[in-house]
Scaffold this motif. Structure first.
Motif, PDB file in Angstrom:
ATOM      1  N   VAL A 140      14.299  15.872  -7.246  1.00 36.01           N
ATOM      2  CA  VAL A 140      15.651  15.419  -6.937  1.00 36.01           C
ATOM      3  C   VAL A 140      16.599  16.068  -7.932  1.00 36.01           C
ATOM      4  CG1 VAL A 140      14.887  13.244  -5.931  1.00 36.01           C
ATOM      5  CG2 VAL A 140      15.410  13.349  -8.383  1.00 36.01           C
ATOM      6  N   THR A 141      17.890  16.021  -7.603  1.00 36.08           N
ATOM      7  CA  THR A 141      18.878  16.605  -8.498  1.00 36.08           C
ATOM      8  C   THR A 141      19.895  15.537  -8.880  1.00 36.08           C
ATOM      9  OG1 THR A 141      18.628  18.795  -7.508  1.00 36.08           O
ATOM     10  CG2 THR A 141      20.662  18.375  -8.731  1.00 36.08           C
ATOM     11  N   PRO A 142      20.083  15.224 -10.159  1.00 34.89           N
ATOM     12  CA  PRO A 142      19.318  15.776 -11.282  1.00 34.89           C
ATOM     13  C   PRO A 142      17.881  15.289 -11.260  1.00 34.89           C
ATOM     14  CG  PRO A 142      20.639  13.935 -12.021  1.00 34.89           C
ATOM     15  CD  PRO A 142      21.032  14.179 -10.596  1.00 34.89           C
ATOM     16  N   SER A 143      16.974  16.147 -11.730  1.00 36.01           N
ATOM     17  CA  SER A 143      15.573  15.715 -11.779  1.00 36.01           C
ATOM     18  C   SER A 143      15.460  14.561 -12.765  1.00 36.01           C
ATOM     19  CB  SER A 143      14.678  16.882 -12.185  1.00 36.01           C
ATOM     20  OG  SER A 143      15.053  17.373 -13.452  1.00 36.01           O
ATOM     21  N   LEU A 144      14.498  13.696 -12.502  1.00 35.50           N
ATOM     22  CA  LEU A 144      14.467  12.406 -13.188  1.00 35.50           C
ATOM     23  C   LEU A 144      13.584  12.388 -14.432  1.00 35.50           C
ATOM     24  CD1 LEU A 144      15.560   9.494 -12.745  1.00 35.50           C
ATOM     25  CD2 LEU A 144      13.422   9.024 -11.518  1.00 35.50           C
ATOM     26  N   THR A 145      14.183  12.050 -15.543  1.00 40.31           N
ATOM     27  CA  THR A 145      13.388  11.746 -16.739  1.00 40.31           C
ATOM     28  C   THR A 145      12.678  10.429 -16.471  1.00 40.31           C
ATOM     29  OG1 THR A 145      14.889  12.879 -18.270  1.00 40.31           O
ATOM     30  CG2 THR A 145      13.496  11.128 -19.175  1.00 40.31           C
ATOM     31  N   THR A 146      11.389  10.384 -16.765  1.00 38.13           N
ATOM     32  CA  THR A 146      10.642   9.192 -16.379  1.00 38.13           C
ATOM     33  C   THR A 146       9.380   9.054 -17.220  1.00 38.13           C
ATOM     34  OG1 THR A 146       9.716   8.010 -14.461  1.00 38.13           O
ATOM     35  CG2 THR A 146       9.300  10.369 -14.591  1.00 38.13           C
ATOM     36  N   VAL A 147       8.717   7.930 -17.090  1.00 45.74           N
ATOM     37  CA  VAL A 147       7.462   7.705 -17.800  1.00 45.74           C
ATOM     38  C   VAL A 147       6.315   7.915 -16.814  1.00 45.74           C
ATOM     39  CG1 VAL A 147       6.030   6.062 -19.056  1.00 45.74           C
ATOM     40  CG2 VAL A 147       8.526   6.024 -19.339  1.00 45.74           C
TER      41      VAL A 147
ATOM     42  N   ASP B 202      11.957   4.514  -7.962  1.00 48.35           N
ATOM     43  CA  ASP B 202      12.743   4.190  -6.776  1.00 48.35           C
ATOM     44  C   ASP B 202      14.056   3.517  -7.181  1.00 48.35           C
ATOM     45  OD1 ASP B 202      11.073   5.209  -4.783  1.00 48.35           O
ATOM     46  OD2 ASP B 202       9.820   3.416  -4.811  1.00 48.35           O
ATOM     47  N   LEU B 203      13.958   2.573  -8.092  1.00 45.19           N
ATOM     48  CA  LEU B 203      15.167   1.941  -8.611  1.00 45.19           C
ATOM     49  C   LEU B 203      16.083   2.997  -9.222  1.00 45.19           C
ATOM     50  CD1 LEU B 203      13.650  -1.222 -10.364  1.00 45.19           C
ATOM     51  CD2 LEU B 203      15.104  -1.193  -8.328  1.00 45.19           C
TER      52      LEU B 203
ATOM     53  N   ASP C  93       7.160   5.680 -13.802  1.00 42.57           N
ATOM     54  CA  ASP C  93       6.046   5.972 -12.878  1.00 42.57           C
ATOM     55  C   ASP C  93       5.830   7.458 -12.603  1.00 42.57           C
ATOM     56  OD1 ASP C  93       5.787   3.273 -12.765  1.00 42.57           O
ATOM     57  OD2 ASP C  93       6.260   3.052 -10.640  1.00 42.57           O
ATOM     58  N   ASP C  94       6.920   8.238 -12.563  1.00 37.50           N
ATOM     59  CA  ASP C  94       6.823   9.647 -12.177  1.00 37.50           C
ATOM     60  C   ASP C  94       6.246   9.821 -10.783  1.00 37.50           C
ATOM     61  OD1 ASP C  94       7.296  12.350 -12.463  1.00 37.50           O
ATOM     62  OD2 ASP C  94       5.328  12.752 -13.349  1.00 37.50           O
ATOM     63  N   ALA C  95       6.958   9.325  -9.812  1.00 36.87           N
ATOM     64  CA  ALA C  95       6.595   9.553  -8.412  1.00 36.87           C
ATOM     65  C   ALA C  95       6.712  11.049  -8.113  1.00 36.87           C
ATOM     66  CB  ALA C  95       7.510   8.744  -7.500  1.00 36.87           C
ATOM     67  N   PRO C  96       5.969  11.522  -7.109  1.00 35.67           N
ATOM     68  CA  PRO C  96       5.887  12.967  -6.870  1.00 35.67           C
ATOM     69  C   PRO C  96       7.242  13.651  -6.661  1.00 35.67           C
ATOM     70  CG  PRO C  96       4.300  11.794  -5.517  1.00 35.67           C
ATOM     71  CD  PRO C  96       5.130  10.755  -6.191  1.00 35.67           C
ATOM     72  N   HIS C  97       8.173  12.968  -6.040  1.00 33.87           N
ATOM     73  CA  HIS C  97       9.435  13.642  -5.748  1.00 33.87           C
ATOM     74  C   HIS C  97      10.427  13.585  -6.903  1.00 33.87           C
ATOM     75  CE1 HIS C  97       9.575   9.472  -4.180  1.00 33.87           C
ATOM     76  NE2 HIS C  97      10.679   9.459  -4.892  1.00 33.87           N
ATOM     77  N   SER C  98      10.103  12.829  -7.946  1.00 35.62           N
ATOM     78  CA  SER C  98      11.064  12.648  -9.038  1.00 35.62           C
ATOM     79  C   SER C  98      11.407  13.945  -9.759  1.00 35.62           C
ATOM     80  CB  SER C  98      10.535  11.615 -10.033  1.00 35.62           C
ATOM     81  OG  SER C  98      10.433  10.359  -9.409  1.00 35.62           O
TER      82      SER C  98
ATOM     83  N   THR D 174       0.818  -1.222   0.000  1.00 35.79           N
ATOM     84  CA  THR D 174       0.000   0.000   0.000  1.00 35.79           C
ATOM     85  C   THR D 174       0.849   1.268   0.000  1.00 35.79           C
ATOM     86  OG1 THR D 174      -0.118   0.033   2.424  1.00 35.79           O
ATOM     87  CG2 THR D 174      -1.897  -1.095   1.268  1.00 35.79           C
ATOM     88  N   VAL D 175       2.165   1.117   0.107  1.00 35.46           N
ATOM     89  CA  VAL D 175       2.989   2.318   0.247  1.00 35.46           C
ATOM     90  C   VAL D 175       3.833   2.669  -0.967  1.00 35.46           C
ATOM     91  CG1 VAL D 175       3.073   2.339   2.753  1.00 35.46           C
ATOM     92  CG2 VAL D 175       4.735   0.989   1.488  1.00 35.46           C
ATOM     93  N   LEU D 176       4.250   1.681  -1.746  1.00 32.43           N
ATOM     94  CA  LEU D 176       5.006   2.006  -2.956  1.00 32.43           C
ATOM     95  C   LEU D 176       4.156   2.906  -3.833  1.00 32.43           C
ATOM     96  CD1 LEU D 176       6.590  -1.466  -3.867  1.00 32.43           C
ATOM     97  CD2 LEU D 176       7.771   0.577  -3.038  1.00 32.43           C
ATOM     98  N   TYR D 177       4.802   3.847  -4.509  1.00 27.49           N
ATOM     99  CA  TYR D 177       4.038   4.880  -5.205  1.00 27.49           C
ATOM    100  C   TYR D 177       2.946   4.346  -6.132  1.00 27.49           C
ATOM    101  CZ  TYR D 177       2.615   8.457  -8.406  1.00 27.49           C
ATOM    102  OH  TYR D 177       1.843   9.287  -9.168  1.00 27.49           O
TER     103      TYR D 177
END
Lengths: 355, 355
Positions: free
Chosen positions: A302-309, A268-269, A294-299, A90-93
DNA sequence: CTGAAAGCGCTTACAG
DNA sequence: CTGAAAGCGCTTACAG
């Protein structure tokens, strides 16, 4: 640090008025001077009730603070407006966001929402039975192996919808299910990396949801993009869902100077990989590009900000609820909203090779 | 990117065997050649049943796949082993972790867990009534203003326990509640920063849970530490729970060269502050030290890794469930586990002034 | 040790 | 339009 947790048992003195028994339809009937069946008609909005009678009953309901007993209603009518979500987490994004979508949709529809976590230690059948015992329907989050196993064991007679990693062609009878096109999204992310000049892309995988030899969709999309570009997919790594697992995988990849682009099965990975690259002195994105999922809220922060799906877990949750509701409440035909497509969000962690 | 979400309605052909009605105690009784009351005795483990009878009944239960109807049981016995959690949020780390603790504890005790999210738009009383209608107890997460408001409105006759930011002395009758010593933890974190040579510490606050003039515990601890050191607390900032809010607050703080140490009300805010400092070209921890609150899972993996106060939300959730259970099931005396104390976790984001 | 009766608080036909 | 009856699937005294 000398910091202590506290517990209060409060409740000084008796409550203002004793825990008086809740009013029943018979109490209301007595107060309104009608039979309790008439009260039932009023609270269920039946058409054939004289206006004046209805008013008297409504007034009695107000003054007595009557609320229909949900348990008795369920037993007598056979309808339970409730959903129980079966999930391994229930906790993983991805899970938390899906749960949020399910909760919103069920609340909007006036359904109660239950949650039941399944662990490898649990007896799957008992857990499912307990969920089904509620009387309503079941939604299983089948993103992982244990969730998928739970889905397979839901008895045919219990109303059920599922969220799955991908549809499984061989399985019959299958359940109504929703999924996102992870494969295509992974392919697009990989192609993006290749278009940036990277000769290959390494993949840090999330755990598979099936025991079959078929690749998980994210891995499959990655593989297809590489093969379409004529490059042999390198071995994958990753053995877990969290940043620690990403860190372990990242440590090994960081040692290999041929690694210039890494796709990760979730954010997270990716965070763990970023951290490992940092420790190894490899710059992101100058030396290595990293893309998450996933694009979790903090992604974004972070620095560098995360390219994500970006994944619309929220929408998937809402859609899954719609699929269940269609089984429970056959005369309602409000179609569930369609989830948004996965979208590649370009940020700082990816860039051209040898920037 | 052309990636589409999918929905399957599965269910090709009829299920192997029709959705046959579940077996009742009468069916079991008929199969075992006893009265249904005897079946009731067997499933409830009553002592006075002949061994042989019990065996026959158990056998019938097995072959018929009987499961006691939970709704009927609840109606007839008046006991509902269920908890409904009332919360304004399910995804923020503190909430999700608390929910996880509540779920584990309720599962271990054989209770069903429901979740009901309250929003500012909702009618609080209706929401609470709906939660109470389940028949079991209610746990309210009162970390924020809306949760605290919900707690105040739970009718005296519904079994209820709460998680609160801090005990509120004036309120009677109060509910059994758990809380952590946030004030002391914030004081310790602030003192740590002062001991590192920082002349003052700025605070980026989470939203208050009360409308009163009393400071929230984290803010209060920070203030006390500063005053004990003879420094006047600077104005606080922060208007939200997430990284974006932290970023906004951080942008302003970054412009002020006198700012060398920042305590944040949670890790998400801290992440945003870190990002703003990075954009402003201020190094962490060389130019500015940052400390968060909560120790979210990714806080150890960002760069710089985040010094923060670890909170045992999980344990608080378990403890809150214990408080509720004590009301519901008075003859069980298993005391709830005591949550761990908040602990300052030193990592990279804090260091000596002018390092 | 086991069965027959009454009841939990509602709904759903069935009469009138 | 409204009341009296039967029943949802169980439990809890009460008899025997």
């Amino acid at each position: 640090m000398d910091v202590t947790g506290h517990t209060s048992f409060g409740g000084h003195g008796d409550p203002p008025q004793g825990p008086q028994k809740a009013a029943s339809i018979r109490d209301v009937a007595a107060a309104a001077g009608v039979s309790y069946q008439t009260v039932s008609r009023v609270i269920n909005g039946h058409p054939n009730v004289k206006e004046e009678t209805r008013k008297r009953v409504d007034a009695a309901i107000q003054t007595l603070g009557f609320r229909r007993n949900a348990t008795a209603f369920a037993l007598a009518s056979g309808v339970t407006r409730s959903v129980t979500v079966i999930t391994s987490n229930t906790v993983l994004y991805g899970y938390a966001a899906t749960l949020q979508g399910l909760e919103e949709a069920s609340r909007a529809a006036g359904y109660a929402l239950g949650v039941r976590v399944v662990t490898p230690e649990d007896d799957l059948d008992r857990t499912i039975a307990a969920a089904a015992d509620t009387g309503g329907g079941v939604v299983v989050i089948g993103f992982d192996a244990i969730g998928a196993a739970a889905l397979d064991r839901v008895p045919a007679h219990v109303p059920c919808a599922a969220l799955v990693e991908a549809p499984r062609p061989g399985r019959t009878p299958s359940r109504p299910a929703v999924w996102a096109d992870d494969r295509e999204a992974a392919r697009a992310a990989t192609e993006h990396l290749l278009s940036l000049g990277h000769e290959t892309v390494h993949y840090v995988a999330i755990p598979a949801s099936t025991g079959t030899r078929r690749l998980a969709p994210r891995a499959e999309g990655w593989r297809q993009a590489l093969e379409a570009a004529g490059v042999t997919p390198p071995p994958t790594s990753g053995k877990g869902w969290d940043a620690q697992a990403g860190y372990e995988a990242g440590k090994k990849l960081a040692r290999n100077k041929d690694v210039t682009a890494i796709l990760c099965g979730n954010d997270d990975l990716a965070l763990g990989v970023l951290r490992a690259l940092h420790h190894a002195g490899r710059r992101v994105p100058e030396d290595v590009s990293v893309i998450g999922f996933d694009d979790a809220p903090h992604s974004a922060f972070v620095t560098p900000s995360l390219t994500t799906v970006r994944m619309d877990f929220h929408g998937l949750g809402r859609a899954a609820f719609g699929l269940l509701r269609a089984q429970l409440d056959t005369d309602q035909q409000e179609s569930a909203p369609v989830p948004a497509e996965p979208t590649l969000i370009l940020r700082e962690s990816s860039g051209p090779r040898d920037a």
